[in-house]
Scaffold this active site. Sequence first.
Site, PDB file in Angstrom:
ATOM      1  N   SER A  93      10.035 -92.811 -27.704  1.00  0.00           N
ATOM      2  CA  SER A  93       8.781 -93.560 -27.881  1.00  0.00           C
ATOM      3  C   SER A  93       7.710 -92.790 -28.636  1.00  0.00           C
ATOM      4  CB  SER A  93       8.227 -93.957 -26.501  1.00  0.00           C
ATOM      5  OG  SER A  93       9.118 -94.823 -25.825  1.00  0.00           O
ATOM      6  N   GLU A 116       5.826 -28.299 -39.319  1.00  0.00           N
ATOM      7  CA  GLU A 116       6.710 -28.341 -40.481  1.00  0.00           C
ATOM      8  C   GLU A 116       6.058 -27.853 -41.776  1.00  0.00           C
ATOM      9  OE1 GLU A 116       9.810 -28.901 -40.627  1.00  0.00           O
ATOM     10  OE2 GLU A 116      10.358 -29.983 -38.807  1.00  0.00           O
TER      11      GLU A 116
END
Length: 683
Positions: free
Chosen positions: A336, A76
């Site tokens: 518990s 490019e």
Amino acid sequence: MMLALAGLVLAGVFGGWVASLGPLPLEQACEVSTTIVDRHGKLLRAYAMADGRWRLPVDAAADVDPTYLKLLFAYEDHLFYSHNGVDPLALGRAAFQLVTRGHIVSGGSTITMQLARLMEPRRQRSVSAKLRQIVRAIEIEQRMSKEQILDLYLAMAPYGGNLEGIRAASIAYFGKEPKRLSLSEAALLVAMPQSPENRRLDRHPNAARAARDRVLDRMVEDGVVSDADAALAKAVPVPRLRKPMPILAPHSADNAMLSVKDKSVIALTLDAGLQQTLENLARDRAVALGSNISVAILAVDNASGDVLARVGSPDYFDGRRAGQVDMTRAVRSPGSTLKPFIYGLAFEDGFVHPESLIDDRPIRFGSYAPENFDMTFQGTVPVRKALQMSLNVPAVELLDRVGANRLSSRLKQAGANLELPKDEAPGLAMGLGGVGITLQDLVQLYSGLARLGNTRPLREIEGQRDEAREPERLLEEVAAWQIGNVLLGTPPPENGVRNRIAFKTGTSYGYRDAWSIGFDGRITIGVWVGRPDGAPAPGIAGRTAAAPILFDAFARTGKLPVALPKPPKGTLVASNAKLPLPLRRYRPLGDLVRTDGERAPHIQFPLNGSRIDASGVDGASTSPMPVKVAGGVLPITMLVNGVSVGELDGRRQRLIDSPGPGFARLTVVDAKGAADTVVVRIQ
């Protein structure tokens, strides 16, 4: 003269045209999807922009494979780092092609010019549009560095549909970040932005493949890639389907989005690897447990309080399991799991020791008669075993002694939010799950045991100020160590190894919630199993459903358990026979029997839990407070908040100075070491 005048006119016209372009739309161009990353910067989840586009921020130096960048520049813009936004040679070539062929063959655009076009999209290619790109490219180069230009281009380059930028494309098509790309993948990503809609892999894979091959051919011609490497890359098929964007830790990501505003990248304390591992574990176990059963897991670093993994549900998109509800933050009955803190306060108060004996027998507190999970009683057992077996009666007896209000206050002081039924005060039932709490708060409390008694508020979003996260007191060091030492010996499930992880299980009333919380010297992990709608799930118990998941979670961290801290200075480590006489066997308040036949001391006044009005008369700020004791061998020593104030007289009475408003602990110790304690509130 006329030529100069014409030049001035043209310059003025051009300047006016440039001025008409307006300001460079940098702010809109810099908008990106909000991304949530882990403690190492790995992507957990991204959110599409308001218009549905995926545009992820990019740092070319850190996020992109060098092979891709080499192909991009070669294909490019090979002069990217040397030009000022425009490549005159490339433009000249494009102009020559336009004149000789009558139409635009190649645009001659630099990466900067392409970025300008992306900032201000134009549907048609024209000389005017090209001039606009040139002007904008020069503006961009003046205002941004080359690195910033490249990063922005890599974030905005189109890849078809709603995908923008190399990261979104790489994740959608290859299922990975673009940090490591094959030559085939890199060439494909270079080719697609030239004609993104016509080269969409999910619609036009053949066109995309042809474009990729042209890039490879060009790279061979330019000497960037060898023939052999290009041939191998061409042989690789192109993907034909889009992959979903990653959604790791969705509940944490959603919470971060609500908590942090105006920030494109939000870093969490989570570890993506551990998060993925525990999500897989929760999903597999939920499927095995049943169609409506959900699983939540939370892992926390003990030293820092950082959340390392949060699994709010087995599947975020599973409607049957209410997947979008974060069960780590849901208030549920803890069963518990609060018992260790009852025992911790009892150890802290000094009236019981892990090796003390305690009775597990039928007992009634008014109308309340606690029973064990298996409806049996064990008789006389060591306190250590009572906690490891999660016996209910000893826990309620000790809670009656330390006080439910005190337990509630201490847990809240340590950062836990407890929810009681409306208009109800803390009572003995809270020791067996009669209160609401979240998995997040439970994990914070248990990590406090690993930290020898100090909890640290959990942190999940990086950057939160540490000064707002000062440690909170849970228990004294010795008591916290004793609890950890006891829980370390709890018999593990079938898939566990003994004495590696200190843990506790819990099952709420009606089998609605199953819990298991465990810790070693490094990490605390909590597991919840149940139905998100609160309906009973018969057979789902903490030991059989949650504990195996907990031990699997520790195993899947990939690290061996770290030993718990050594006993703090002053810790009494002894067998029952070598304990001081008062600690050998626990006796509840009011039990005046001594093993040698004599009556143990018992504070008759004031009563445990009573409120004492100590306001003075005749101008005095406070008035003396009487203490009366029955039994015990003289001399009997009186202590207020652990400090001796002298001996009782022959009638076993004494007036003591009020220690001031608030809670006060009154203790008497007779000549043979027997003791009794009450806690009163002075007002």
